[in-house]
Structure formats: structure tokens, C-alpha cells
Design a protein around this motif. Structure first.
Motif, mmCIF file in Angstrom:
data_model
loop_
_atom_site.group_PDB
_atom_site.id
_atom_site.type_symbol
_atom_site.label_atom_id
_atom_site.label_comp_id
_atom_site.label_asym_id
_atom_site.label_seq_id
_atom_site.Cartn_x
_atom_site.Cartn_y
_atom_site.Cartn_z
ATOM 1 N N PRO A 1 30.746 -50.447 -23.875
ATOM 2 C CA PRO A 1 29.676 -49.668 -24.504
ATOM 3 C C PRO A 1 30.196 -48.493 -25.323
ATOM 4 O O PRO A 1 29.587 -48.117 -26.329
ATOM 5 C CB PRO A 1 28.844 -49.194 -23.303
ATOM 6 N N ILE A 2 31.313 -47.903 -24.897
ATOM 7 C CA ILE A 2 31.955 -46.843 -25.689
ATOM 8 C C ILE A 2 33.448 -46.867 -25.402
ATOM 9 O O ILE A 2 33.866 -47.234 -24.293
ATOM 10 C CB ILE A 2 31.378 -45.441 -25.366
ATOM 11 N N THR A 3 34.245 -46.556 -26.390
ATOM 12 C CA THR A 3 35.663 -46.301 -26.184
ATOM 13 C C THR A 3 35.916 -44.847 -26.546
ATOM 14 O O THR A 3 35.590 -44.408 -27.647
ATOM 15 C CB THR A 3 36.549 -47.216 -27.044
ATOM 16 N N THR A 4 36.457 -44.105 -25.601
ATOM 17 C CA THR A 4 36.743 -42.684 -25.775
ATOM 18 C C THR A 4 38.238 -42.509 -25.984
ATOM 19 O O THR A 4 39.043 -42.935 -25.149
ATOM 20 C CB THR A 4 36.304 -41.884 -24.539
ATOM 21 N N PHE A 5 38.605 -41.916 -27.098
ATOM 22 C CA PHE A 5 40.008 -41.613 -27.382
ATOM 23 C C PHE A 5 40.216 -40.126 -27.139
ATOM 24 O O PHE A 5 39.523 -39.293 -27.747
ATOM 25 C CB PHE A 5 40.363 -41.971 -28.823
ATOM 26 N N ILE A 6 41.154 -39.803 -26.265
ATOM 27 C CA ILE A 6 41.445 -38.391 -26.002
ATOM 28 C C ILE A 6 42.874 -38.076 -26.423
ATOM 29 O O ILE A 6 43.788 -38.892 -26.274
ATOM 30 C CB ILE A 6 41.228 -38.015 -24.528
ATOM 31 N N GLN A 7 43.029 -36.911 -26.968
ATOM 32 C CA GLN A 7 44.332 -36.450 -27.460
ATOM 33 C C GLN A 7 44.668 -35.145 -26.743
ATOM 34 O O GLN A 7 44.029 -34.119 -26.989
ATOM 35 C CB GLN A 7 44.275 -36.230 -28.963
ATOM 36 N N PRO A 8 45.607 -35.192 -25.804
ATOM 37 C CA PRO A 8 45.915 -33.985 -25.034
ATOM 38 C C PRO A 8 46.436 -32.866 -25.918
ATOM 39 O O PRO A 8 46.992 -33.110 -27.004
ATOM 40 C CB PRO A 8 46.999 -34.450 -24.054
ATOM 41 N N PRO A 9 46.276 -31.623 -25.478
ATOM 42 C CA PRO A 9 46.852 -30.503 -26.232
ATOM 43 C C PRO A 9 48.368 -30.578 -26.226
ATOM 44 O O PRO A 9 48.974 -31.217 -25.352
ATOM 45 C CB PRO A 9 46.351 -29.273 -25.469
ATOM 46 N N SER A 10 48.968 -29.944 -27.193
ATOM 47 C CA SER A 10 50.431 -29.898 -27.257
ATOM 48 C C SER A 10 50.983 -29.253 -25.991
ATOM 49 O O SER A 10 50.384 -28.306 -25.459
ATOM 50 C CB SER A 10 50.867 -29.092 -28.487
ATOM 51 N N PRO A 11 52.106 -29.759 -25.490
ATOM 52 C CA PRO A 11 52.705 -29.158 -24.283
ATOM 53 C C PRO A 11 52.996 -27.670 -24.443
ATOM 54 O O PRO A 11 53.064 -26.931 -23.456
ATOM 55 C CB PRO A 11 53.995 -29.961 -24.096
ATOM 56 N N ASN A 12 53.172 -27.227 -25.687
ATOM 57 C CA ASN A 12 53.496 -25.820 -25.931
ATOM 58 C C ASN A 12 52.283 -24.984 -26.315
ATOM 59 O O ASN A 12 52.419 -23.829 -26.718
ATOM 60 C CB ASN A 12 54.553 -25.718 -27.048
ATOM 61 N N ALA A 13 51.094 -25.563 -26.195
ATOM 62 C CA ALA A 13 49.887 -24.843 -26.609
ATOM 63 C C ALA A 13 49.626 -23.648 -25.702
ATOM 64 O O ALA A 13 49.880 -23.691 -24.489
ATOM 65 C CB ALA A 13 48.688 -25.781 -26.578
ATOM 66 N N ALA A 14 49.128 -22.584 -26.299
ATOM 67 C CA ALA A 14 48.711 -21.434 -25.515
ATOM 68 C C ALA A 14 47.517 -21.834 -24.658
ATOM 69 O O ALA A 14 46.798 -22.789 -24.970
ATOM 70 C CB ALA A 14 48.346 -20.279 -26.444
ATOM 71 N N GLU A 15 47.278 -21.088 -23.587
ATOM 72 C CA GLU A 15 46.226 -21.462 -22.637
ATOM 73 C C GLU A 15 44.866 -21.608 -23.320
ATOM 74 O O GLU A 15 44.114 -22.526 -23.025
ATOM 75 C CB GLU A 15 46.148 -20.424 -21.520
ATOM 76 N N GLU A 16 44.568 -20.704 -24.271
ATOM 77 C CA GLU A 16 43.261 -20.767 -24.935
ATOM 78 C C GLU A 16 43.151 -21.973 -25.872
ATOM 79 O O GLU A 16 42.058 -22.322 -26.316
ATOM 80 C CB GLU A 16 42.985 -19.478 -25.710
ATOM 81 N N ASP A 17 44.287 -22.604 -26.198
ATOM 82 C CA ASP A 17 44.277 -23.768 -27.086
ATOM 83 C C ASP A 17 44.416 -25.086 -26.324
ATOM 84 O O ASP A 17 44.587 -26.138 -26.935
ATOM 85 C CB ASP A 17 45.428 -23.656 -28.106
ATOM 86 N N GLU A 18 44.328 -25.037 -25.002
ATOM 87 C CA GLU A 18 44.488 -26.253 -24.195
ATOM 88 C C GLU A 18 43.173 -27.033 -24.176
ATOM 89 O O GLU A 18 42.428 -27.034 -23.196
ATOM 90 C CB GLU A 18 44.949 -25.892 -22.783
ATOM 91 N N VAL A 19 42.898 -27.697 -25.281
ATOM 92 C CA VAL A 19 41.665 -28.444 -25.460
ATOM 93 C C VAL A 19 42.023 -29.866 -25.898
ATOM 94 O O VAL A 19 42.875 -30.072 -26.764
ATOM 95 C CB VAL A 19 40.761 -27.785 -26.522
ATOM 96 N N PHE A 20 41.377 -30.860 -25.294
ATOM 97 C CA PHE A 20 41.572 -32.249 -25.682
ATOM 98 C C PHE A 20 40.709 -32.555 -26.904
ATOM 99 O O PHE A 20 39.494 -32.285 -26.892
ATOM 100 C CB PHE A 20 41.146 -33.194 -24.555
ATOM 101 N N ASN A 21 41.301 -33.108 -27.958
ATOM 102 C CA ASN A 21 40.486 -33.692 -29.020
ATOM 103 C C ASN A 21 39.889 -34.992 -28.484
ATOM 104 O O ASN A 21 40.550 -35.737 -27.753
ATOM 105 C CB ASN A 21 41.340 -33.984 -30.261
#
Length: 309
Positions: free
Chosen positions: A50-70
Motif C-alpha cells: 500500500p505504501i513504500t517509505t524511503f528513509i534517509q538517515p542523517p549524516s553521522p556527523n550531523a549536529a544534534e539539531e540536524d538529526e532528522v530523517f528525510n
């Protein structure tokens, strides 16, 4: 272009039943992967969920406030603006640790997803019984969508279409209210039926709902005397090729504010059920101050593996 070695799982969202809830495939993209909608749509067709969800993890070096999955969603050639059950499935997979290479400190962090429109969706887990990860509940926070009553002309057109779908004459339909969503869900409508009707287990002539156009997503709902659920719903979108959605998270972005206000239970958790043939249970809350809808439920990991090509 290839997704060779990309891990994936399939999840039944909003149910612990092997044949219940709303299935979703969840695929992990590398952090530096360039999103190609055409390619991802074709991959989603291969999964045929019914849906395919593609997730892209944050960069390992991302700052804490940038730890968001696309996050991106595809069902064949259609790309929904947002998919609640797809986000829920991804949350379950991340929290249970079923996606190799995706390591998340659940004790310290919530999970955040960024949609293609920049909407940030927050999710978290609620611990279950000690040592049993599969007994845990998961909660996602989606933007509220406040509905507005449609015009008398639109209501009458909807009445005729829904009556045809239910095999009734329009004047015999127990219709109380029809309202549309606002952007980005302006083509969603909620169709509130009264106790003359019972949508649980009812077989509908779903193609008849095409006549509600230009509305594409028809959410039929009613209050229930069942002590276990305060309202039930079903969702149909034949105009975009989706006959019935098993358990629709985005539909509850409209349903929860409407019913919470109707019941005078704003801010209170309400048990509800989507009564499709597969079915699913949710606990929902409207946080009016924060303008969000909270959806809480359980999920089941059904398969896992990796892409080979």
C-alpha cells in the motif's frame, strides 16, 4: 542507479495481527543518496505494498539539531504529501532496531522525519513489557487539519455518490455532515453518517465514490456505541486508484480534531478503530495548543531483507 544492499522491512502498522493493520515497506537510503522520484516510484511498484517509505538517515556527523530523517512515500506512480502509516512503520522499524546501519538511542532521542514539503514529523516509542520489544507502542505527531463544511451543492453531490455506494436511495441515507480539509489536504472530505448506518463490515460499491470529484479522498466515519471505540472510519480514494486504505494515518489528521471537539474531549486520548477488512486500532489525541494530532498504536515486523539489485 542502484539500491544494492539497502536494507528493508515490511511492517503492519496499527496492528499486531499478521493479517491486520496497514502494510508498508520501509527502505533505508544511504545518507548521501540523491533522491530520484522516478527511480523510487519504480522500486515501490516492485514492493507492491500500500505504501513504500524511503528513509534517509542523517549524516553521522550531523549536529544534534540536524538529526532528522528525510522521508518519501510512493504507492505506484502516486506520491502522497504525507503518509501516517508509512511514518509509523518506519518508526517501528527504527525503534526495534531491524534496519542494519540505523542506530538510534531510544532512551535519549525521539525520531524526527522531514517530508518533501519540509514538514517535520516527530515520533517516539512507549516501552512495553520488560524485555519484549514487540509489545511496545509507538506514537507519531502529525499536523492537524481543521475541516470546513462543504457547500450545499457539494453535500448533495456527495450524498448521491455515497448512497449509490451503499446501495441506497439518497433520501434514505443517514448523512449528518460533509466537510473538506484545508491545504495540503483540500481534496480530502469527511462524510459523517448517523446511527441509521453501520459501516463496519459493509460491502460498498467503491467506484461509485468517484462521483464525489473533485474530492479524491473519501473518509466515511460515524460515532459508535461500542465502549471500546468512540468513533470508527473507513477511507476510499478510487479516483487516484486506491479502492480502500486499510488504516489511514493522514485521514486522522482531519478526524481527530473534528471528533475531539464534537465529544468535548480536546486533549484527551480516545480509542478509535478503522474498520476496513484488515482493520486497525489507534489511540488518538488532539493537542489544540500545539496544532498537532497524536496517533498511538502497535505494529508488527513481517519481513526483512536487503535489496540485491
Amino acid at each position: 542507479m542502484s539500491l544494492q544492499n539497502a536494507p528493508f522491512v515490511t511492517v503492519n502498522a496499527f496492528s499486531r495481527d499478521l493479517f491486520g493493520g496497514n502494510p508498508a515497506a520501509v527502505v533505508v537510503l544511504p545518507p548521501d543518496y540523491e533522491l530520484d522520484p522516478t527511480f523510487l516510484k519504480e522500486v515501490s511498484k516492485n514492493f507492491n505494498q500500500p505504501i513504500t517509505t524511503f528513509i534517509q538517515p542523517p549524516s553521522p556527523n550531523a549536529a544534534e539539531e540536524d538529526e532528522v530523517f528525510n522521508v518519501r512515500f510512493y504507492t505506484g506512480d502516486h506520491e502522497p504529501v504525507i503518509c501516517g502509516h508509512g511514518i509509523f512503520a518506519a518508526t517501528k522499524a527504527i525503534c526495534v532496531g531491524n534496519l542494519p546501519g540505523v542506530n538510534w538511542d531510544l532512551a535519549a532521542k525521539e525520531v524526527k522525519f522531514r517530508t518533501r514539503h519540509g514538514t517535520i514529523v516527530t515520533a517516539r516509542h512507549t516501552p512495553g513489557e520488560a524485555g519484549d520489544k514487540d509489545s511496545e507502542w509507538y506514537k507519531i505527531e502529525l499536523p492537524e487539519n481543521l475541516v470546513q463544511e462543504v457547500s450545499p451543492q457539494d453535500k448533495e453531490r456527495v450524498r448521491v455518490a455515497v448512497a449509490k455506494a451503499l446501495g441506497k436511495e439518497p433520501e434514505d441515507l443517514g448523512l449528518d455532515y460533509v466537510a473538506r480539509g484545508s491545504d495540503p489536504q483540500k481534496n480530502y472530505i469527511i462524510i459523517v453518517l448517523n446511527d441509521k448506518e453501520n459501516i463496519d463490515g459493509l460491502e460498498l460499491n467503491i467506484p461509485a465514490l468517484i462521483d464525489t470529484a473533485p474530492f479524491t479522498t473519501n473518509i466515511i466515519t460515524q460515532q459508535t456505541p461500542d465502549k471500546d471505540h468512540v468513533f470508527i472510519s473507513r477511507m476510499f480514494a478510487p479516483l487516484i486508484g486506491l479502492l480502500e486504505d486499510h488504516v489511514c494515518g493522514s485521514a486522522h489528521m482531519l478526524l481527530v480534531p473534528y471528533w475531539s471537539k464534537k465529544f468535548g474531549k480536546v486533549g484527551q486520548e480516545l480509542p478509535v478503530r478503522q474498520v476496513s477488512p484488515r482493520g486497525g486500532d489507534l489511540k488518538v489525541t488532539w493537542d489544540e495548543e500545539r496544532k498537532i494530532v497524536k496517533l498511538k498504536g502497535r505494529g508488527l515486523i513481517v519481513t526483512r531483507g536487503e535489496m540485491l539489485a
